[in-house]
Scaffold this motif. Structure first.
Motif, PDB file in Angstrom:
ATOM      1  N   PHE A  30       0.830  -1.199   0.000  1.00 45.78           N
ATOM      2  CA  PHE A  30       0.000   0.000   0.000  1.00 45.78           C
ATOM      3  C   PHE A  30       0.868   1.253   0.000  1.00 45.78           C
ATOM      4  CE2 PHE A  30      -2.900  -3.206   1.656  1.00 45.78           C
ATOM      5  CZ  PHE A  30      -4.004  -2.974   0.848  1.00 45.78           C
ATOM      6  N   CYS A  31       0.273   2.349  -0.459  1.00 47.87           N
ATOM      7  CA  CYS A  31       1.009   3.603  -0.608  1.00 47.87           C
ATOM      8  C   CYS A  31       1.628   4.044   0.711  1.00 47.87           C
ATOM      9  CB  CYS A  31       0.074   4.708  -1.105  1.00 47.87           C
ATOM     10  SG  CYS A  31      -0.518   4.476  -2.786  1.00 47.87           S
ATOM     11  N   SER A  32       2.841   4.554   0.640  1.00 47.84           N
ATOM     12  CA  SER A  32       3.503   5.130   1.810  1.00 47.84           C
ATOM     13  C   SER A  32       3.730   6.614   1.569  1.00 47.84           C
ATOM     14  CB  SER A  32       4.833   4.422   2.076  1.00 47.84           C
ATOM     15  OG  SER A  32       5.675   4.520   0.940  1.00 47.84           O
ATOM     16  N   LEU A  44      -0.540   4.905   6.779  1.00 51.10           N
ATOM     17  CA  LEU A  44      -0.942   3.934   5.760  1.00 51.10           C
ATOM     18  C   LEU A  44      -2.445   3.698   5.810  1.00 51.10           C
ATOM     19  CD1 LEU A  44       0.800   0.585   4.887  1.00 51.10           C
ATOM     20  CD2 LEU A  44      -1.637   0.614   5.382  1.00 51.10           C
ATOM     21  N   THR A  59      -4.356   6.842   4.733  1.00 46.00           N
ATOM     22  CA  THR A  59      -4.275   7.109   3.298  1.00 46.00           C
ATOM     23  C   THR A  59      -5.035   6.082   2.473  1.00 46.00           C
ATOM     24  OG1 THR A  59      -2.083   8.099   3.575  1.00 46.00           O
ATOM     25  CG2 THR A  59      -2.692   7.403   1.355  1.00 46.00           C
ATOM     26  N   ASN A  60      -4.908   4.822   2.839  1.00 42.43           N
ATOM     27  CA  ASN A  60      -5.408   3.735   1.996  1.00 42.43           C
ATOM     28  C   ASN A  60      -6.750   3.155   2.428  1.00 42.43           C
ATOM     29  OD1 ASN A  60      -2.903   3.083   0.141  1.00 42.43           O
ATOM     30  ND2 ASN A  60      -2.096   3.368   2.199  1.00 42.43           N
ATOM     31  N   GLN A 103     -10.448   2.552   2.832  1.00 41.01           N
ATOM     32  CA  GLN A 103     -11.625   2.923   2.051  1.00 41.01           C
ATOM     33  C   GLN A 103     -12.874   2.783   2.916  1.00 41.01           C
ATOM     34  OE1 GLN A 103     -11.543   3.917  -1.407  1.00 41.01           O
ATOM     35  NE2 GLN A 103      -9.401   4.125  -0.813  1.00 41.01           N
ATOM     36  N   LEU A 139      -9.078  -2.182   3.963  1.00 38.97           N
ATOM     37  CA  LEU A 139      -7.981  -2.117   3.003  1.00 38.97           C
ATOM     38  C   LEU A 139      -8.282  -3.086   1.872  1.00 38.97           C
ATOM     39  CD1 LEU A 139      -4.823  -2.098   5.320  1.00 38.97           C
ATOM     40  CD2 LEU A 139      -5.836  -0.154   4.114  1.00 38.97           C
ATOM     41  N   SER A 141      -7.956   0.381  -2.830  1.00 37.06           N
ATOM     42  CA  SER A 141      -7.198   1.300  -1.987  1.00 37.06           C
ATOM     43  C   SER A 141      -6.098   1.968  -2.798  1.00 37.06           C
ATOM     44  CB  SER A 141      -6.599   0.554  -0.791  1.00 37.06           C
ATOM     45  OG  SER A 141      -7.629   0.059   0.050  1.00 37.06           O
ATOM     46  N   CYS A 142      -5.632   3.109  -2.293  1.00 39.07           N
ATOM     47  CA  CYS A 142      -4.634   3.895  -3.030  1.00 39.07           C
ATOM     48  C   CYS A 142      -3.344   3.116  -3.225  1.00 39.07           C
ATOM     49  CB  CYS A 142      -4.334   5.181  -2.270  1.00 39.07           C
ATOM     50  SG  CYS A 142      -5.757   6.274  -2.125  1.00 39.07           S
TER      51      CYS A 142
END
Length: 305
Positions: free
Chosen positions: A185-187, A240, A243-244, A246, A299, A304-305
């Motif tokens: 997942f995006c950091s 995390l 941001t990710n 949902q 997640l 998720s991003c």
């Protein structure tokens, strides 16, 4: 051959730009016209959790998938504050109470045997408080109370989503598999992480974050994930999820309304039903405001991003 979970991004990851400074973007393309309101795809979250204030205020949801557990009529009665509220066409409600099951140890509820078993196999054996479910001194209850004291409605995240991530790894036979999944997942940079934590916890976020980290460590420490329990690692984990994660919302009443919309009725019956539903939502708004659904976050590998 089907891709493994670790390769699932291969279905939707593309590269924008040339070789120099290439940026990865995820997208879904369609070979046909997508109509408004049409379901594009359905995805189960890797892990999900109901928001803590939402659960405290008796929004009853499956502890695993967050499916609403109240009948549509019960939902309407609670949201309007009218115990005698009756819904027409009760047969359109999709909630099957005869399928509901609870954990035999801590009594949390599930919408089905499948969800109860899935939770037990993935994370619940670690998180189940057993007979200490209502003990305020249980480490997980202390963690949840601390979270509620710093993150008020409208909620956007839950510390228990992070707890289920840790419990999933602790309980897994192949721990590296889950660590790899979560690490995809995006950091964010350190400054971006602090901004996200600030938004979630408010102006005193540094002290609150440290309190949460200490309680989180006391309740869930796992050697395989030791980095997640350090101050920097915990902030990164927090960011995390922020941001990710949902949003997930479920409502038996909303499903009933959609089923009513699909009914083939005479014009006068349609008008009568629509008027009833409009008034019902006005009554709910007056009594409950904007908080209509069972709400949480999850997640997702694809969403998720």
């Amino acid at each position: 051959m089907a891709a493994s979970m670790c390769d699932v991004f291969s279905f939707c990851v593309g590269v924008a730009g040339g070789a120099r400074g290439a940026v990865e973007v995820r997208f879904v393309s369609s070979a046909k016209l997508i109509r408004k309101g049409e379901t594009i795809f359905i995805e189960r979250p890797l892990v999900a959790s109901q928001f803590l204030w939402n659960a405290l205020y008796r929004y009853r949801a499956c502890d695993h998938c967050l499916r609403a557990l109240e009948k549509a009529e019960e939902n309407a009665q609670r949201l309007t504050g009218k115990p005698g509220q009756v819904l027409p066409y009760p047969e359109l409600c999709t909630v099957r109470k005869d399928l509901h099951q609870h954990c035999p140890h801590c009594q949390v509820m599930y919408c089905s045997a499948e969800c109860r078993l899935a939770a037990a196999e993935q994370y619940h054996r670690i998180l189940c408080p057993g007979p200490s479910q209502d003990d305020p001194q249980h480490p997980l209850n202390k963690l949840q109370e601390a979270w509620r004291s710093v993150h008020y409605p409208p909620e956007t995240a839950s510390i228990m989503l992070m707890a289920r991530m840790v419990a999933t790894v602790k309980q897994a036979k192949d721990k590296d598999h889950w660590v790899r999944l979560f690490s995809q997942f995006c950091s964010k940079t350190a400054n971006e992480e602090e901004e996200i934590v600030h938004k979630l916890l408010g102006d005193k976020f540094k002290g609150q974050l440290e309190l949460l980290r200490r309680l989180f460590t006391e309740a869930l420490y796992e050697e395989t994930l030791s980095q997640w329990f350090t101050p920097d690692g915990f902030r990164s984990l927090f960011a995390l999820v922020g941001t990710n994660g949902q949003g997930i919302g479920t409502s038996s009443l909303s499903q009933w309304v959609h089923a009513c919309d699909a009914l083939e009725l005479k014009p006068q019956d349609r008008e009568k039903l629509d008027t009833f539903i409009d008034q019902l939502y006005k009554d709910i708004e007056a009594a409950t405001g904007e908080f209509l659904n069972c709400e949480g976050s999850g997640l997702f590998v694809l969403q998720s991003c």
